[in-house]
Design a protein around this motif. Structure first.
Motif, mmCIF file in Angstrom:
data_model
loop_
_atom_site.group_PDB
_atom_site.id
_atom_site.type_symbol
_atom_site.label_atom_id
_atom_site.label_comp_id
_atom_site.label_asym_id
_atom_site.label_seq_id
_atom_site.Cartn_x
_atom_site.Cartn_y
_atom_site.Cartn_z
ATOM 1 N N ARG A 230 -5.785 57.377 -60.053
ATOM 2 C CA ARG A 230 -6.462 56.557 -60.913
ATOM 3 C C ARG A 230 -7.913 56.083 -60.270
ATOM 4 O O ARG A 230 -8.229 56.695 -59.184
ATOM 5 C CB ARG A 230 -5.830 55.189 -61.062
ATOM 6 C CG ARG A 230 -5.628 54.452 -59.779
ATOM 7 C CD ARG A 230 -4.467 53.510 -59.896
ATOM 8 N NE ARG A 230 -4.200 52.705 -58.545
ATOM 9 C CZ ARG A 230 -3.588 53.167 -57.452
ATOM 10 N NH1 ARG A 230 -3.080 54.327 -57.564
ATOM 11 N NH2 ARG A 230 -3.620 52.380 -56.536
ATOM 12 N N ALA B 113 -6.013 55.582 -65.589
ATOM 13 C CA ALA B 113 -5.027 56.559 -64.998
ATOM 14 C C ALA B 113 -5.634 57.998 -65.354
ATOM 15 O O ALA B 113 -6.253 58.249 -66.389
ATOM 16 C CB ALA B 113 -3.752 56.320 -65.489
ATOM 17 N N TRP C 250 -9.082 49.936 -64.165
ATOM 18 C CA TRP C 250 -8.594 51.125 -63.519
ATOM 19 C C TRP C 250 -7.958 52.260 -64.738
ATOM 20 O O TRP C 250 -7.470 51.608 -65.774
ATOM 21 C CB TRP C 250 -7.276 50.914 -62.753
ATOM 22 C CG TRP C 250 -7.720 50.207 -61.397
ATOM 23 C CD1 TRP C 250 -7.454 48.953 -61.191
ATOM 24 C CD2 TRP C 250 -8.231 50.836 -60.294
ATOM 25 N NE1 TRP C 250 -7.980 48.702 -59.680
ATOM 26 C CE2 TRP C 250 -8.120 50.049 -59.118
ATOM 27 C CE3 TRP C 250 -8.251 52.064 -60.076
ATOM 28 C CZ2 TRP C 250 -8.579 50.316 -57.904
ATOM 29 C CZ3 TRP C 250 -8.649 52.594 -58.611
ATOM 30 C CH2 TRP C 250 -8.915 51.542 -57.619
ATOM 31 N N VAL D 226 -1.229 52.052 -65.321
ATOM 32 C CA VAL D 226 -1.368 51.950 -63.983
ATOM 33 C C VAL D 226 -0.695 51.083 -63.075
ATOM 34 O O VAL D 226 -1.039 50.112 -62.732
ATOM 35 C CB VAL D 226 -3.193 51.432 -63.894
ATOM 36 C CG1 VAL D 226 -3.449 51.801 -62.310
ATOM 37 C CG2 VAL D 226 -3.883 52.332 -64.817
#
Length: 616
Positions: free
Chosen positions: A349, A333, A331, A594
């Motif tokens: 994200r 951001a 992930w 994240v």
């Protein structure tokens, strides 16, 4: 015997090969009543005449396959053709007209000439801006056109002086170009001399069923073998490949029709617009050719809703290629326009699956060649706040230089006798014992220091951080005091002068920051590469006399133009330093955390209300 009127003429494709128990001919009984054509199941059960089963009236599978094969194939081909037309309609062709070369000289009629290009795809026609340099014209202009049925891009070059002169034309077939890839094309002109440089990308803006994959995706083992150290090949421009899968995004504000754009240098692709949701899903894979290992992947998320006049930016992130881990779902951001803070939304994200395969030898050679310049750049803006901040920047920079010079003067003037004495002994000892082969080893000392203690060292910055100028700040009084004796001509030349001074000072500061980041292992690959070159230089200076090496260096410098007449003027060392990020680029690369999205607990627990009832 039954009459012939009671027989039904069954069509040939519904004929039944069956016989009754008495060995009669295969027939199907019917009632004289017209209502019997409805073939009710109840009447079939209670009627002796209609004793034939319903299944006998249903065509057999073999007869259906043989007799309706043409109809089914026609329907399938019609559906495929319909999807192809929709796929063509939903495909956007992005054309970047970059430059041209080898064009004939225009007629000398005593006027200034300008070169422009006309392009036509289907019924859409576009005209580029004027390029004043006729010998090597550059436009760097982008056009977006919907794909047409004929797939033919027609181009023509024209010179505009006192008269309009035809320079050449060409026709480019777009049907052979794969989608979701950027193609760099040098197209030869048919009716004249020279060629035109185009950058063409075709992307589908809707998620259609039809895909245009021509081959099966290679496995990771095959890709790694393709870019091993031994497999150098003949093409030294492409050093590797980047595979990116854009999976989904979460936490976007509202319910946008979100789509993504991905850029690596001059390669740009676009996903389709997902449905209106705060958690859109794309599941699209893309492949980028890598020309420079120090490049970055720039991902931007936009909203293409109908209520948006211009596509609104929902977030962006910059990912350096050297920080990508193969086959790892991660992930990232999303940041705002400044790339310093998180974008709007509930922890926005994006989920990416990336793999990069590259050849270290080709990448190292490429680092000492001119860096690829982006075709499309936003021009710098000028405002009063920029002038004010630039003047402060220049003033503080020269103040630092003045203070440094004064400190050296005090050192040489023996104001502090102990410090001056130690500096003198160190200077004499260094130049008495130093040799040429030991100088690269001395340069290795800061690398070794930060390599040993880089995890415990705090980041430092050469650049002074200034507060942005507030739009509400009233600087009219300052302007009146400073600009009383300045004429109108000087004011008009102030923007250009300020931008030049600022760019020059920022370049020097950027070089210092890049050298510091090289020593502090901000990009470990480049730092290890610099250490390797310093070791090789030390061994070469130890084995080869210095004067011979300087002679070989001079021969190399003087013969470069003869060996490669078309080479670009460059400095090898500065080209390598330009690959090292400065502090601003490192801030763009900094990944935001994240965390899990916070759920707003607006509902508060209410105390129960008790009512008292009095007996009347």
């Amino acid at each position: 015997m039954e009459s012939e009127n009671n027989k039904i003429d069954v069509p040939s494709r519904y004929s039944v090969d069956s016989t009754d128990s008495s060995g009669g001919s295969p027939v199907i009984q019917r009632n004289k009543n017209r209502l019997s054509n409805l073939w009710r199941s109840r009447s079939l059960r209670h009627s002796k005449k209609n004793s034939v089963s319903i299944l006998e009236a249903i065509p057999s599978v073999e007869n259906l396959d043989t007799q309706s094969n043409g109809t089914v194939s026609t329907d399938v081909s019609y559906a495929v053709e319909k999807l192809k037309k929709k796929d063509i309609k939903d495909t956007i062709v992005t054309i970047v007209l970059v430059e041209a070369k080898g064009l004939p000289s225009p007629p000398d009629d005593g006027t200034t000439h300008g070169l422009f290009c006309k392009m036509r795809l289907g019924s859409r026609t576009f005209k580029s801006k004027m390029a004043t340099n006729i010998k090597l014209p550059e436009w760097k202009e982008k056009f977006e056109i919907r794909l047409s049925k004929d797939h033919l891009l027609r181009m023509s070059l024209w010179d505009k002086g006192r008269q309009k002169n035809f320079m050449g034309s060409c026709v480019l077939d777009l049907s052979g170009l794969s989608k979701d890839r950027t193609h760099e094309i040098w197209q030869q002109l048919d009716d004249g001399y020279g060629s035109v440089h185009l950058s063409i990308t075709m992307c589908n803006i809707h998620n259609n069923v039809i895909t245009s994959y021509s081959s099966v995706e290679e496995s990771d083992h095959v890709k790694e073998k393709k870019y091993t150290l031994r497999n150098l090949g003949s093409d030294w421009n492409i050093i590797g490949q980047l595979h990116v899968k854009v999976t989904c995004a979460k936490g976007l504000p509202g319910k946008p029709n979100a789509y993504c754009t991905l850029e690596v240098d001059n390669q740009r692709v676009q996903t389709h617009s997902a449905r209106t949701s705060g958690d859109p899903s794309w599941e699209k894979s893309y492949v980028f050719d890598i020309y420079d290992i120090s490049s970055t992947l720039d991902l931007k998320v936009y909203d293409s809703s109908l209520n948006q006049i211009r596509n609104e930016s929902l977030g962006r992130v910059s990912i350096p290629l050297l920080r990508i881990s193969n086959r790892t779902l991660q992930w990232y951001a999303l940041k705002d326009r400044t790339k310093r803070h998180s974008a709007k939304g509930n922890c926005p994200r994006v989920l990416l699956d990336m793999s990069i395969f590259w050849n270290p030898v080709k990448a190292t050679v490429r680092l000492f060649q001119p860096k690829e310049v982006k075709y499309l750049k936003k021009p710098p803006k000028f405002d009063l706040g920029l002038v004010h901040s630039n003047m402060e920047f220049i003033r503080d920079t020269f103040q630092v230089l003045y203070d440094t010079n004064e400190n050296f003067k005090r050192l040489f003037e023996w104001d502090n006798q102990e410090l001056s004495f130690v500096a003198l002994l160190g200077w004499l000892f260094f130049w008495y014992n130093i040799t040429l082969w030991g100088m690269p080893l001395v340069c290795l000392l800061p690398f070794l220091y930060h390599w040993a203690y880089r995890r415990n060292q705090t980041e430092k910055s050469f650049r002074h951080v200034y507060k942005p100028v507030d739009d509400k700040t009233d600087i009219s009084d300052v302007e009146k005091d400073d600009n009383k004796a300045i004429t109108l001509g000087k004011i008009q030349g102030l923007p250009e002068m300020t931008l030049k001074i600022t760019s020059g000072v920022e370049y020097m500061v950027s070089l210092a920051e890049r050298m510091y980041n090289l020593v502090t292992f901000k990009v470990p690959f480049l730092s290890y590469l610099a250490m390797l070159f310093l070791l090789i230089s030390s061994m070469a200076l130890y084995c080869i006399p210095f004067n011979y090496m300087m002679m070989a260096f001079g021969i190399y410098k003087f013969t470069r133009k003869y060996l490669d007449p078309g080479r670009k003027l460059n400095n090898d060392l500065l080209d390598f330093i330009s690959r090292i990020p400065d502090n601003d680029i490192l801030r763009d690369w900094k990944e935001l955390s994240v965390p899990e999205p916070m759920q707003n607990q607006n509902s508060k627990t209410k105390m129960p209300v008790f009512r008292s009832f009095s007996a009347s």
